[in-house]
Design a protein around this motif. Sequence first.
Motif, PDB file in Angstrom:
ATOM      1  N   ALA A   1      -8.186   5.060  -8.053  1.00  0.00           N
ATOM      2  CA  ALA A   1      -7.223   6.156  -7.901  1.00  0.00           C
ATOM      3  C   ALA A   1      -6.569   6.470  -9.244  1.00  0.00           C
ATOM      4  O   ALA A   1      -6.365   7.643  -9.592  1.00  0.00           O
ATOM      5  CB  ALA A   1      -6.168   5.786  -6.865  1.00  0.00           C
ATOM      6  N   LEU A   2      -6.228   5.444 -10.009  1.00  0.00           N
ATOM      7  CA  LEU A   2      -5.624   5.667 -11.323  1.00  0.00           C
ATOM      8  C   LEU A   2      -6.587   6.424 -12.230  1.00  0.00           C
ATOM      9  O   LEU A   2      -6.198   7.412 -12.877  1.00  0.00           O
ATOM     10  CB  LEU A   2      -5.235   4.334 -11.956  1.00  0.00           C
ATOM     11  N   ASN A   3      -7.824   6.007 -12.286  1.00  0.00           N
ATOM     12  CA  ASN A   3      -8.771   6.672 -13.188  1.00  0.00           C
ATOM     13  C   ASN A   3      -9.081   8.092 -12.749  1.00  0.00           C
ATOM     14  O   ASN A   3      -9.351   8.956 -13.590  1.00  0.00           O
ATOM     15  CB  ASN A   3     -10.043   5.836 -13.314  1.00  0.00           C
ATOM     16  N   GLU A   4      -9.016   8.347 -11.461  1.00  0.00           N
ATOM     17  CA  GLU A   4      -9.190   9.723 -10.994  1.00  0.00           C
ATOM     18  C   GLU A   4      -8.037  10.598 -11.486  1.00  0.00           C
ATOM     19  O   GLU A   4      -8.236  11.728 -11.941  1.00  0.00           O
ATOM     20  CB  GLU A   4      -9.277   9.751  -9.467  1.00  0.00           C
ATOM     21  N   GLU A   5      -6.821  10.068 -11.425  1.00  0.00           N
ATOM     22  CA  GLU A   5      -5.645  10.801 -11.905  1.00  0.00           C
ATOM     23  C   GLU A   5      -5.701  11.015 -13.420  1.00  0.00           C
ATOM     24  O   GLU A   5      -5.194  12.008 -13.942  1.00  0.00           O
ATOM     25  CB  GLU A   5      -4.372  10.029 -11.545  1.00  0.00           C
TER      26      GLU A   5
ATOM     27  N   ALA B   1      -9.780  -2.679  -6.287  1.00  0.00           N
ATOM     28  CA  ALA B   1      -8.602  -3.501  -6.044  1.00  0.00           C
ATOM     29  C   ALA B   1      -7.328  -2.772  -6.440  1.00  0.00           C
ATOM     30  O   ALA B   1      -7.349  -1.814  -7.221  1.00  0.00           O
ATOM     31  CB  ALA B   1      -8.718  -4.806  -6.836  1.00  0.00           C
ATOM     32  N   SER B   2      -6.203  -3.247  -5.917  1.00  0.00           N
ATOM     33  CA  SER B   2      -4.903  -2.707  -6.324  1.00  0.00           C
ATOM     34  C   SER B   2      -4.556  -3.267  -7.694  1.00  0.00           C
ATOM     35  O   SER B   2      -4.896  -4.397  -8.044  1.00  0.00           O
ATOM     36  CB  SER B   2      -3.826  -3.081  -5.310  1.00  0.00           C
ATOM     37  N   LEU B   3      -3.842  -2.475  -8.474  1.00  0.00           N
ATOM     38  CA  LEU B   3      -3.492  -2.898  -9.823  1.00  0.00           C
ATOM     39  C   LEU B   3      -2.478  -4.036  -9.815  1.00  0.00           C
ATOM     40  O   LEU B   3      -2.497  -4.904 -10.693  1.00  0.00           O
ATOM     41  CB  LEU B   3      -2.977  -1.699 -10.621  1.00  0.00           C
ATOM     42  N   GLY B   4      -1.604  -4.053  -8.815  1.00  0.00           N
ATOM     43  CA  GLY B   4      -0.691  -5.178  -8.686  1.00  0.00           C
ATOM     44  C   GLY B   4      -1.429  -6.468  -8.413  1.00  0.00           C
ATOM     45  O   GLY B   4      -1.138  -7.512  -9.007  1.00  0.00           O
ATOM     46  N   GLY B   5      -2.411  -6.414  -7.515  1.00  0.00           N
ATOM     47  CA  GLY B   5      -3.212  -7.589  -7.220  1.00  0.00           C
ATOM     48  C   GLY B   5      -4.048  -8.018  -8.409  1.00  0.00           C
ATOM     49  O   GLY B   5      -4.212  -9.213  -8.683  1.00  0.00           O
ATOM     50  N   MET B   6      -4.565  -7.044  -9.150  1.00  0.00           N
ATOM     51  CA  MET B   6      -5.346  -7.360 -10.340  1.00  0.00           C
ATOM     52  C   MET B   6      -4.499  -8.074 -11.382  1.00  0.00           C
ATOM     53  O   MET B   6      -4.952  -9.017 -12.044  1.00  0.00           O
ATOM     54  CB  MET B   6      -5.961  -6.090 -10.915  1.00  0.00           C
ATOM     55  N   ALA B   7      -3.250  -7.630 -11.544  1.00  0.00           N
ATOM     56  CA  ALA B   7      -2.362  -8.313 -12.485  1.00  0.00           C
ATOM     57  C   ALA B   7      -2.008  -9.700 -11.985  1.00  0.00           C
ATOM     58  O   ALA B   7      -1.987 -10.673 -12.750  1.00  0.00           O
ATOM     59  CB  ALA B   7      -1.099  -7.489 -12.711  1.00  0.00           C
TER      60      ALA B   7
ATOM     61  N   SER C   1       0.800  -1.225   0.000  1.00  0.00           N
ATOM     62  CA  SER C   1       0.000   0.000   0.000  1.00  0.00           C
ATOM     63  C   SER C   1       0.832   1.274   0.000  1.00  0.00           C
ATOM     64  O   SER C   1       0.335   2.335  -0.399  1.00  0.00           O
ATOM     65  CB  SER C   1      -0.955   0.008   1.201  1.00  0.00           C
ATOM     66  N   GLU C   2       2.095   1.210   0.437  1.00  0.00           N
ATOM     67  CA  GLU C   2       2.949   2.405   0.425  1.00  0.00           C
ATOM     68  C   GLU C   2       3.702   2.556  -0.890  1.00  0.00           C
ATOM     69  O   GLU C   2       4.515   3.472  -1.047  1.00  0.00           O
ATOM     70  CB  GLU C   2       3.902   2.384   1.620  1.00  0.00           C
ATOM     71  N   MET C   3       3.448   1.652  -1.831  1.00  0.00           N
ATOM     72  CA  MET C   3       3.974   1.779  -3.198  1.00  0.00           C
ATOM     73  C   MET C   3       2.759   1.948  -4.112  1.00  0.00           C
ATOM     74  O   MET C   3       2.323   1.016  -4.765  1.00  0.00           O
ATOM     75  CB  MET C   3       4.794   0.546  -3.585  1.00  0.00           C
ATOM     76  N   ALA C   4       2.204   3.153  -4.128  1.00  0.00           N
ATOM     77  CA  ALA C   4       0.906   3.377  -4.781  1.00  0.00           C
ATOM     78  C   ALA C   4       0.920   4.570  -5.730  1.00  0.00           C
ATOM     79  O   ALA C   4      -0.126   5.139  -6.030  1.00  0.00           O
ATOM     80  CB  ALA C   4      -0.171   3.586  -3.716  1.00  0.00           C
ATOM     81  N   ALA C   5       2.087   4.916  -6.257  1.00  0.00           N
ATOM     82  CA  ALA C   5       2.196   6.120  -7.078  1.00  0.00           C
ATOM     83  C   ALA C   5       1.885   5.848  -8.544  1.00  0.00           C
ATOM     84  O   ALA C   5       2.151   4.765  -9.063  1.00  0.00           O
ATOM     85  CB  ALA C   5       3.607   6.703  -6.958  1.00  0.00           C
ATOM     86  N   LEU C   6       1.316   6.852  -9.196  1.00  0.00           N
ATOM     87  CA  LEU C   6       1.261   6.890 -10.652  1.00  0.00           C
ATOM     88  C   LEU C   6       2.571   7.524 -11.104  1.00  0.00           C
ATOM     89  O   LEU C   6       2.826   8.697 -10.846  1.00  0.00           O
ATOM     90  CB  LEU C   6       0.058   7.711 -11.123  1.00  0.00           C
ATOM     91  N   LEU C   7       3.409   6.753 -11.764  1.00  0.00           N
ATOM     92  CA  LEU C   7       4.770   7.186 -12.062  1.00  0.00           C
ATOM     93  C   LEU C   7       4.880   7.970 -13.364  1.00  0.00           C
ATOM     94  O   LEU C   7       5.715   8.863 -13.483  1.00  0.00           O
ATOM     95  CB  LEU C   7       5.698   5.974 -12.125  1.00  0.00           C
TER      96      LEU C   7
END
Length: 457
Positions: free
Chosen positions: A116-120, A136-142, A91-97
């Motif tokens: 969060a991604l779609n909001e950005e 869900a988290s995108l990492g978990g989704m992948a 959860s602390e690695m949650a940035a749009l890079l």
Amino acid sequence: MSIETAIVALGKTLGDRVQTGESVRALHGANESYYDEVLPDAVVFPRSTEEVALIARTCAEHGCPIVPWGTGTSLEGHALAVKGGISLDMSEMAALLEVNAEDMDCRVQPGCTREALNEELRATGLFFPVDPGANASLGGMAATRASGTTAVRYGTMRENVLGLQVVLADGRVIHTGSRARKSSAGYDLTKLIVGSEGTLGIITELTLRLQGQPEAAASAVCAFPDIDSAVAAVQATMQMGVPMARIEFLDAECVRAVNAWDRRDMPETPHLFMEFHGSEAGVAEQAETVREIVSEFGGGDFGWSTAQEERNRLWHARHNAYYAVKALRPGCRAVTTDVCVPISRLAEAVTETAAEIAQSAIPGPILGHVGDGNFHAALLIEPGHEGELAEAKRLAHAMAERALRMGGTVTGEHGVGIGKKRYMEAEHGAGWQVMAEIKRALDPGNILNPGKVVEVN
């Protein structure tokens, strides 16, 4: 070599981001489904790929299992530390890079959630289309090769992950794929990692394919007299080549639950929820085509709307159907299961499943992303009632065997985790042993999410 020694070593480097308190461990030992609570020995919160690599090296040295954790929304016990060890909370690695609007792609850390991604992305005119319902988290989704309501149009995570950064069991960092739209260069390691459920590597970055926000969108809802009619309408719609953005099925019991939960007044019969994307003219044409199709199968009033508020309300109801269904039996647990079959066998599969559940002693509303042959049952049981649990497992087992008999798969999107591992050999044959060989090659110490997907002696 021991788990305790690994945790002590990690604590010396990461300090209070290695937590062993019972409350945080309990949070990471729970799950959305019926599996018993399993507490990890510690929860670790990394902040960079370098820290994840350090954690992997330390755990490999001491034989300590690592179980990646996104938001904990998976349904087959994927993130439970069944062999002990650490829960690696991303959860602390949650940035749009990075966003590359011209190329319609972006790069994110694994803890970033899809909402969060779609909001950005809102101001860019782009969006990420994979929508499993849960935030869900995108990492978990992948990791679970997630899909959802929009897969019929935009595909699953398999089609929407262009590349990954992955930490292997020994701490090596690799990059898979590229931002190019196609490649003939070597093995497809991206697709190997996508869907591996944290058993082959730990995802620390994702490069994702984006889509342009449609010029127009419309949503529709239609009631049917019975399951056969609704599912047959879906089959006809897909065979006509209508480019549906979403086409979702809810049975009568599901509709009853949604009515109560979301204060709606839909007829308590099977329904289809639908969405169309495109130009204004294209959306209108799609909607009219589907109106004609559903009328041939006994569909009722076909109401469709482009109003954002009404569309949001409709999909809010669909996305909360799981919680609405659970509210039908307050205090229950849900044995949730999914299968996916060829579209030509969908009506048969859903009808047989519904008939078998109707003859049982427990409720089991059915819903699903029927545009691609995927449907779910939520089998509601009383906690601690062993007889009901056994019956729910029997019904889930029958669904899995039915799907295999029809040329389908035991899970279209929930994944394998703990619950579906027993069917892997039946579905894949000798291929399941090849999966185990890949696991041994990449994770010889079996520290990455052990006990999931494959059997490694």
